[in-house]
Design an enzyme around this catalytic site. Structure first.
Site, PDB file in Angstrom:
ATOM      1  N   ALA A  63      -3.644  -8.239  -0.837  1.00  0.00           N
ATOM      2  CA  ALA A  63      -3.024  -7.295  -1.753  1.00  0.00           C
ATOM      3  C   ALA A  63      -3.959  -6.963  -2.903  1.00  0.00           C
ATOM      4  CB  ALA A  63      -1.712  -7.849  -2.290  1.00  0.00           C
ATOM      5  N   ALA A  64      -4.872  -7.877  -3.195  1.00  0.00           N
ATOM      6  CA  ALA A  64      -5.886  -7.583  -4.207  1.00  0.00           C
ATOM      7  C   ALA A  64      -6.725  -6.404  -3.737  1.00  0.00           C
ATOM      8  CB  ALA A  64      -6.770  -8.796  -4.442  1.00  0.00           C
ATOM      9  N   GLN A  82       4.725 -11.316  -0.122  1.00  0.00           N
ATOM     10  CA  GLN A  82       4.354 -12.397   0.789  1.00  0.00           C
ATOM     11  C   GLN A  82       3.397 -13.428   0.217  1.00  0.00           C
ATOM     12  OE1 GLN A  82       3.295 -10.876   4.682  1.00  0.00           O
ATOM     13  NE2 GLN A  82       4.880  -9.300   4.545  1.00  0.00           N
ATOM     14  N   GLY A 123       0.806  -1.215   0.000  1.00  0.00           N
ATOM     15  CA  GLY A 123       0.000   0.000   0.000  1.00  0.00           C
ATOM     16  C   GLY A 123       0.832   1.255   0.000  1.00  0.00           C
ATOM     17  N   GLU A 181       9.814   4.013   6.516  1.00  0.00           N
ATOM     18  CA  GLU A 181       9.888   2.546   6.509  1.00  0.00           C
ATOM     19  C   GLU A 181      11.261   2.098   7.007  1.00  0.00           C
ATOM     20  OE1 GLU A 181       9.668  -1.056   6.738  1.00  0.00           O
ATOM     21  OE2 GLU A 181       7.809  -0.157   5.976  1.00  0.00           O
ATOM     22  N   CYS A 212      -8.894 -13.826  -3.263  1.00  0.00           N
ATOM     23  CA  CYS A 212      -8.043 -14.849  -2.668  1.00  0.00           C
ATOM     24  C   CYS A 212      -7.956 -16.035  -3.616  1.00  0.00           C
ATOM     25  CB  CYS A 212      -8.615 -15.299  -1.330  1.00  0.00           C
ATOM     26  SG  CYS A 212      -7.558 -16.486  -0.474  1.00  0.00           S
ATOM     27  N   ASP A 270      -4.036  -3.334   5.214  1.00  0.00           N
ATOM     28  CA  ASP A 270      -4.316  -4.155   6.387  1.00  0.00           C
ATOM     29  C   ASP A 270      -4.518  -3.381   7.682  1.00  0.00           C
ATOM     30  OD1 ASP A 270      -3.834  -6.128   4.558  1.00  0.00           O
ATOM     31  OD2 ASP A 270      -2.000  -6.879   5.486  1.00  0.00           O
ATOM     32  N   CYS A 272      -5.001 -12.301   4.408  1.00  0.00           N
ATOM     33  CA  CYS A 272      -5.252 -13.433   3.521  1.00  0.00           C
ATOM     34  C   CYS A 272      -5.828 -14.627   4.267  1.00  0.00           C
ATOM     35  CB  CYS A 272      -4.024 -13.868   2.769  1.00  0.00           C
ATOM     36  SG  CYS A 272      -4.506 -14.965   1.428  1.00  0.00           S
ATOM     37  N   LYS A 290      -8.361  -8.768   4.172  1.00  0.00           N
ATOM     38  CA  LYS A 290      -7.094  -8.045   4.071  1.00  0.00           C
ATOM     39  C   LYS A 290      -6.149  -8.773   3.114  1.00  0.00           C
ATOM     40  CE  LYS A 290      -7.564  -6.361   8.837  1.00  0.00           C
ATOM     41  NZ  LYS A 290      -7.805  -4.932   8.543  1.00  0.00           N
TER      42      LYS A 290
END
Length: 450
Positions: free
Chosen positions: A346-347, A83, A54, A75, A379, A336, A201, A344
């Site tokens: 990445a899609a 992941q 994100g 970061e 998913c 997330d 996920c 939650k």
């Protein structure tokens, strides 16, 4: 773990906080970003917290709006991980090194990379505090801090990972232990868990179970394996269409599903797992295991708990359609760490990024946001080494499928999309701010009717 566009893959994908073992992490020669631990400036027009999926995609999008010199990303991690690939790493189908790149290599060129951790947010004063009492002010803030893993909430972990027969696909330090435990399996119980918390996920805890079952069939060990999916939930999957398909699969493959069953302790020296019956709190049952795959409890990052930007639990409190903060109009969130009522993955991040891009554009022009996020998430449920059920759905748990076929069927094509196409799309489109989810593809595939 989910999928990136048609699908995307799991969660807001935070970079790893810990380093990979030697040989896996590549040293970065990228000098286009600030290498100092402290920020070069104390004010940025757009400040992004978090360098996961994100954070990186939104920093790339904001760079095109306000210029690289006016955008900074906070970061601390040197390594960025894809992941969703870890499901296949745990099943021996991919290498861990393929999921890792230096953070500097994915940071948009010219954007300030502040290598520090956020320690506090003060949205009333439009600033955040970093380590060593460094204060950074902003005009617009994007929070993309991901989700935190809490192995320590299970008694006996994380120290139990020092023993064999136990692994977890949710950490770079334990995913290869899953593959080792899978290979070393001889005879007995193989237990796969799902915790009593939100997770990134939600399909991943059972994907590795299907891969394990397929591997033991291939190696002649299946008859010696008693496979159990011990889940804290009351259903195998949250969307009925895909849950029905999965129930058929576990029945065909003789996999036991135990509902309302939460892992509370691991006695790794004895190969014992202790589960609490959530329908009878305090009542526990001990299972001997020959292999144990742990999905850890998860929760909001510590810095967000009791923060002014968060709800009572600690998730960033957003308007679920615009992704703008409910109280602070110059604060936004993605992925997330938010309280958006969708899975939650990445899609989800991909779809959210397109909406958030438009929302911020209008807010910068003093206009009201108009584009609405429908909760799209995905998913790709890996059910074998060449099979995937591609689950896609919205806020209401209704299927929102990209292709004009029944996606609840296991398909080889969807497996290759998950294993080969999605990683390419992630590194080359999503992180560069050019992929906002599969909605245009869906519209084309369904002739504008969906």
């Amino acid at each position: 773990m989910s999928a990136v566009g048609v699908v995307s893959s799991c969660s807001c994908l935070r970079p790893g906080v810990q380093l990979l073992k030697p040989g896996v992490q590549r040293m970065s020669s990228f000098s286009l970003h600030t290498a100092a631990r402290c920020a070069a400036k104390d004010y940025y027009e757009v400040l992004v917290l978090g360098g996961g999926a994100g954070g990186i995609t939104m920093s790339a999008r904001m760079k095109r709006k306000v210029g690289a010199e006016n955008v900074a990303v906070v970061e601390p991690s040197q390594t960025h991980y894809y992941q969703p690939l870890w499901t296949l790493v745990g099943g021996g189908a991919k290498q861990l090194a393929a999921s890792a790149r230096p953070t500097g290599s994915v940071m948009p060129k010219g954007v300030e990379w502040i290598k520090s951790q956020v320690t506090a947010l003060d949205p009333d004063k439009n600033c955040v505090w970093l380590e060593n009492d460094i204060k950074i002010s902003y005009k617009y803030l994007i929070i993309a801090l991901g989700i935190s893993l809490h192995y320590e909430k299970i008694k006996g972990l994380p120290e139990g990972f020092q023993y064999p027969k136990i692994g977890s696909n949710y950490s770079a330090h334990t995913v290869e232990k899953t593959w080792k435990a899978l290979q070393d399996f001889k005879e007995g119980n193989a237990i796969f868990t799902f915790p009593n918390t939100p997770v990134k996920c939600a399909g991943a805890p059972q994907k590795i179970m299907y891969l394990s079952e397929a591997y033991w069939r291939k190696t002649g060990k299946r008859s010696k394996a008693n496979i159990m999916f011990n889940t804290s939930l009351g259903v195998i999957f949250g969307v009925k269409k895909y849950a029905d398909a999965l129930l058929e699969i576990v029945k065909e493959r003789n996999i036991a599903v135990n509902y309302k069953c939460n892992l509370v302790e691991v006695r790794a020296d004895k190969q014992e797992a202790v589960f609490e019956n959530l329908e009878k709190p305090g009542e526990t049952e001990v299972h001997q295991y020959e292999m144990l795959h742990v999905t850890p409890p998860m929760g909001p990052p510590a810095v967000l708990i009791n923060s002014p930007v968060s709800d009572a639990v600690g998730w960033v409190d957003l308007d679920k359609e615009t992704l703008q903060h409910k109280k602070y109009p110059n604060v936004f969130g993605i992925g997330d760490c938010t309280n958006l009522p969708t899975s939650k993955t990445a899609a989800a991040v991909a779809a959210q990024s397109g909406v958030l891009d438009r929302t911020i554009s209008l807010v910068m022009k003093n206009q009201l946001p108009t584009k609405k996020y429908d909760g799209y998430t995905s998913c790709p449920l890996v059910t074998g080494y060449n099979k995937v059920i591609l689950a896609e759905f919205d806020y209401n748990g209704q299927p929102l499928e990209t292709f004009p076929i029944d996606q609840s069927k296991e398909r080889v094509t969807m497996y290759h999309m998950k294993a080969d196409m999605m990683p390419f799309l992630y590194w080359n489109a999503l992180l560069k701010g050019y992929w906002g989810g599969p909605a245009p593809v869906r519209k084309l595939m369904h002739l504008g009717l969906k």
